[in-house]
Design a protein around this motif. Structure first.
Motif, short mmCIF file in Angstrom:
data_model
loop_
_atom_site.label_atom_id
_atom_site.label_comp_id
_atom_site.label_asym_id
_atom_site.label_seq_id
_atom_site.Cartn_x
_atom_site.Cartn_y
_atom_site.Cartn_z
N ARG A 128 32.49 -26.64 31.92
CA ARG A 128 31.58 -25.74 32.06
C ARG A 128 31.52 -24.87 33.23
O ARG A 128 31.20 -23.80 33.08
CB ARG A 128 30.27 -26.72 32.04
CG ARG A 128 29.83 -27.28 30.76
CD ARG A 128 28.50 -28.23 30.65
NE ARG A 128 28.57 -29.13 29.57
CZ ARG A 128 27.44 -29.65 29.19
NH1 ARG A 128 26.53 -29.43 29.98
NH2 ARG A 128 27.54 -30.42 28.22
N LYS A 129 31.75 -25.39 34.50
CA LYS A 129 31.88 -24.53 35.47
C LYS A 129 33.00 -23.44 35.67
O LYS A 129 32.79 -22.49 35.79
CB LYS A 129 32.44 -25.56 36.92
CG LYS A 129 30.91 -26.38 37.27
CD LYS A 129 31.32 -27.32 38.41
CE LYS A 129 30.18 -28.10 38.68
NZ LYS A 129 30.38 -28.94 39.82
N VAL B 262 31.78 -31.25 32.67
CA VAL B 262 31.02 -30.50 33.87
C VAL B 262 32.29 -29.36 34.47
O VAL B 262 31.72 -28.32 34.62
CB VAL B 262 30.67 -31.52 34.81
CG1 VAL B 262 29.82 -30.67 35.96
CG2 VAL B 262 29.47 -32.53 34.35
N PHE C 101 25.02 -31.67 35.55
CA PHE C 101 25.33 -30.24 35.76
C PHE C 101 23.92 -29.58 36.27
O PHE C 101 24.14 -28.80 37.36
CB PHE C 101 25.70 -29.62 34.39
CG PHE C 101 25.87 -28.33 34.68
CD1 PHE C 101 27.32 -27.70 35.17
CD2 PHE C 101 25.13 -27.16 34.13
CE1 PHE C 101 27.57 -26.37 35.14
CE2 PHE C 101 25.48 -25.85 34.26
CZ PHE C 101 26.71 -25.44 34.74
#
Length: 259
Positions: free
Chosen positions: A47-48, A44, A13
């Motif tokens: 999270r985005k 990941v 990330f």
């Protein structure tokens, strides 16, 4: 998810955010499995999404026999496409937003219906497809010097970075996508050719594989999403100042400029 996988997700990330590559995961974590790598990719991705980015599609990679042999694998991989990765046809992409980009030409599929595996077939994909569109996928590796094996690229979102879509949308009735040709140009010079059959024999086979693979993670290919079925020729390394164009005959063309 265990702490080691969370740490790997953190590192990838931040590597993308800071544009600083990391050492190959296969060197640092030789015990890492492909399933572990997909868990990292999904972490990941989440999270985005939590930051407000939206998933607009998926990509399949490693659909050519040559690429599979190079990495010593016998199946493709996949990654997620986000809204901030999309680039309009004939637009400029800044090299300082990337690490070590390469370009692949693909026949993009825009779905008109959801596809959820298992047991999705090539015919299911064809029936669910609204349009096909010329695309250039800009791939990039957050792994240093592209020293990747399957686990590295899977964890790193299939080494995806951006996607350029052409303006022409084409219905697939009456078109044999296996024999649709592609000619790739770099600064006006022809550098590669390919055909739809390069993606697992037919690009719809690649998308069926993806729908079935994603069912293992309870993920659906959704109506309206852009699905990339894999490159029709080898990836092309690019530098500042390059203009890349791909022509797909009756399907139209797509281009991008690097500055």
């Amino acid at each position: 998810m265990n702490l080691q996988l969370e740490k790997i997700a953190d590192n990838l990330f931040m590597a993308e955010r800071n544009r600083k590559p990391i050492a190959p995961l296969t060197q640092m974590y030789p015990e890492l499995s492909v399933k572990d790598a997909y868990m990292v990719q999904l972490e990941v991705m989440s999270r985005k999404v939590s930051e407000g980015r939206k998933v607009i599609g998926k990509k399949v990679g490693l659909t050519s026999v040559a690429m599979q042999k190079m990495l010593g694998v016998n199946e493709p991989d996949y990654g997620h496409l986000f809204d901030d990765m999309k680039v309009e046809d004939n637009s400029i992409v800044k090299m300082n937003e990337l690490l070590s980009p390469k370009v692949e030409a693909e026949i993009g599929f825009i779905l008109g219906e959801d596809l959820k595996g298992p047991n999705i077939t090539y015919l299911d994909v064809m029936m669910a497809t609204e349009y096909v569109v010329p695309t250039l996928e800009i791939i990039d590796s957050r792994i240093e010097d592209w020293k990747i094996q399957l686990v590295d690229t899977v964890a790193d979102n299939g080494s995806s970075a951006k996607v350029v879509t052409g303006s022409q949308l084409t219905k697939i009735e009456g078109i044999d996508l296996r024999t649709v040709g592609m000619v790739l140009y770099k600064n006006g010079e022809m550098v590669a050719t390919g055909a739809g059959a390069a993606a697992l024999g037919h690009p719809a086979h690649a998308i069926a594989w993806l729908a079935n693979k994603l069912s293992e993670f309870d993920i659906t290919l959704k109506a309206g999403e852009l699905i990339l079925p894999g490159a029709l020729s080898a990836a092309l390394t690019v530098q500042k100042g390059d203009k890349i164009s791909a022509h797909f005959g009756k399907l139209g063309s797509v281009s991008v400029i690097f500055e």
